[in-house]
Design a protein around this motif. Structure first.
Motif, mmCIF file in Angstrom:
data_model
loop_
_atom_site.group_PDB
_atom_site.id
_atom_site.type_symbol
_atom_site.label_atom_id
_atom_site.label_comp_id
_atom_site.label_asym_id
_atom_site.label_seq_id
_atom_site.Cartn_x
_atom_site.Cartn_y
_atom_site.Cartn_z
ATOM 1 N N GLY A 245 48.831 -108.179 37.733
ATOM 2 C CA GLY A 245 48.341 -109.433 36.899
ATOM 3 C C GLY A 245 47.341 -109.038 35.700
ATOM 4 O O GLY A 245 47.521 -109.451 34.554
ATOM 5 N N GLY A 246 46.515 -107.906 36.181
ATOM 6 C CA GLY A 246 45.709 -107.576 35.035
ATOM 7 C C GLY A 246 46.368 -106.929 33.806
ATOM 8 O O GLY A 246 46.128 -107.061 32.699
ATOM 9 N N THR A 247 47.461 -105.652 34.389
ATOM 10 C CA THR A 247 48.092 -105.177 33.302
ATOM 11 C C THR A 247 49.067 -106.110 32.362
ATOM 12 O O THR A 247 49.196 -106.071 31.289
ATOM 13 C CB THR A 247 48.989 -104.173 33.982
ATOM 14 N N ALA A 248 49.643 -107.185 33.131
ATOM 15 C CA ALA A 248 50.361 -107.877 32.314
ATOM 16 C C ALA A 248 49.743 -108.890 31.287
ATOM 17 O O ALA A 248 49.993 -108.940 30.227
ATOM 18 C CB ALA A 248 51.215 -108.544 33.499
ATOM 19 N N ALA A 249 48.484 -109.391 31.831
ATOM 20 C CA ALA A 249 47.633 -110.243 30.911
ATOM 21 C C ALA A 249 47.169 -109.433 29.934
ATOM 22 O O ALA A 249 47.025 -109.669 28.635
ATOM 23 C CB ALA A 249 46.809 -111.013 31.876
ATOM 24 N N ALA A 250 46.788 -108.166 30.142
ATOM 25 C CA ALA A 250 46.065 -107.638 29.202
ATOM 26 C C ALA A 250 47.022 -107.301 27.991
ATOM 27 O O ALA A 250 46.778 -107.316 26.686
ATOM 28 C CB ALA A 250 45.673 -106.039 29.487
ATOM 29 N N ILE A 251 48.229 -106.743 28.490
ATOM 30 C CA ILE A 251 49.303 -106.443 27.331
ATOM 31 C C ILE A 251 49.653 -107.862 26.641
ATOM 32 O O ILE A 251 49.921 -107.824 25.437
ATOM 33 C CB ILE A 251 50.453 -105.645 27.934
ATOM 34 N N ASN A 252 50.023 -108.851 27.387
ATOM 35 C CA ASN A 252 50.416 -110.082 26.610
ATOM 36 C C ASN A 252 49.452 -110.594 25.665
ATOM 37 O O ASN A 252 49.591 -111.000 24.670
ATOM 38 C CB ASN A 252 50.842 -110.975 27.923
ATOM 39 N N SER A 253 48.249 -110.346 26.154
ATOM 40 C CA SER A 253 46.981 -110.787 25.131
ATOM 41 C C SER A 253 47.006 -110.148 23.985
ATOM 42 O O SER A 253 47.064 -110.614 22.720
ATOM 43 C CB SER A 253 45.690 -110.524 25.660
ATOM 44 N N ALA A 254 47.135 -108.736 23.855
ATOM 45 C CA ALA A 254 47.572 -107.986 22.744
ATOM 46 C C ALA A 254 48.759 -108.216 21.864
ATOM 47 O O ALA A 254 48.439 -108.353 20.496
ATOM 48 C CB ALA A 254 47.522 -106.448 23.171
ATOM 49 N N THR A 255 49.798 -108.636 22.769
ATOM 50 C CA THR A 255 51.045 -108.905 21.807
ATOM 51 C C THR A 255 50.771 -110.141 21.078
ATOM 52 O O THR A 255 51.239 -110.305 20.097
ATOM 53 C CB THR A 255 52.347 -108.680 22.770
ATOM 54 N N ALA A 256 50.199 -111.096 21.787
ATOM 55 C CA ALA A 256 49.824 -112.411 20.987
ATOM 56 C C ALA A 256 48.839 -112.092 19.923
ATOM 57 O O ALA A 256 49.292 -112.940 18.935
ATOM 58 C CB ALA A 256 48.910 -113.211 22.364
ATOM 59 N N ALA A 257 48.016 -111.362 20.083
ATOM 60 C CA ALA A 257 47.175 -111.149 18.818
ATOM 61 C C ALA A 257 48.109 -110.398 17.638
ATOM 62 O O ALA A 257 47.649 -110.783 16.521
ATOM 63 C CB ALA A 257 46.077 -110.346 19.232
ATOM 64 N N THR A 258 48.787 -109.631 18.032
ATOM 65 C CA THR A 258 49.818 -109.023 17.106
ATOM 66 C C THR A 258 50.620 -110.037 16.562
ATOM 67 O O THR A 258 50.668 -109.830 15.292
ATOM 68 C CB THR A 258 50.645 -107.879 17.770
#
Length: 186
Positions: A115-128
């Motif tokens: 869950g942590g890996t997915a949330a971290a990557i998704n947060s970065a893609t949302a910012a992008t």
């Protein structure tokens, strides 16, 4: 003692969880397909993933998700719900692939690493995507969407077929992401 199968299943789960950070349903569909075709085993309690109804439902969800990210501003709305969904999907794919571990360790690892890996990557893609929307008026978002979908697909298949390499790719993605965001902050 931890077996090689357990290490491989952890790498597989982290790779799929990272993929869920890019697209929620792509790794779930690919995991379902891999289970259906007996390419990989899943936890007994997750055997339903390999059944035809799950494969069809996840395939349809994947198609809608991928297509929706090509609609300007809808993609930004999706990002608001995708972060918690990615964390749930990352937890699910991690838990479904772990073998030979106690339920306590399975779920702790699934929640924290998956869950942590997915949330971290998704947060970065949302910012992008938000940056792309503000700087290009949304015209650059289809390019961002294509890269995200491609990365989710490649990472998912790499996780299935070469999980240790997929784990290394996840570390590389985190390294590049950290470098990129540090540069953006300065």
């Amino acid at each position: 003692m931890i077996s090689i199968e357990t290490i491989i299943s952890i790498c597989l789960g982290i790779g799929l969880a990272a993929s869920a950070g890019f697209r929620v349903f792509v790794p779930l569909f690919i995991l379902s397909l891999a289970s259906h075709l007996n390419w990989i085993p899943v936890n007994d309690s997750w055997s339903w993933l390999g059944e035809t109804p799950a494969l069809i439902a996840l395939g349809i969800a994947m198609m809608f998700e991928v297509l929706a990210y090509y609609i300007p501003f809808v993609d930004n709305i999706l990002d608001t719900i995708a972060i918690p969904l990615a964390a749930i999907a990352g937890t699910a794919v991690m838990a479904s692939t772990l073998v030979d571990l106690s339920p306590l360790f399975t779920w702790a690892l699934a929640i924290i690493a998956g869950g942590g890996t997915a949330a971290a990557i998704n947060s970065a893609t949302a910012a992008t995507r938000l940056t792309s929307t503000t700087t290009t008026g949304g015209l650059g978002n289809p390019i961002v969407s294509t890269v995200e979908t491609g990365t989710a697909t490649v990472m998912s298949f790499a996780s299935i077929f070469i999980p240790i390499i997929a784990f290394v790719l996840v570390l590389f993605i985190f390294f590049v992401g950290i470098k990129f965001f540090r540069k953006m902050i300065k």
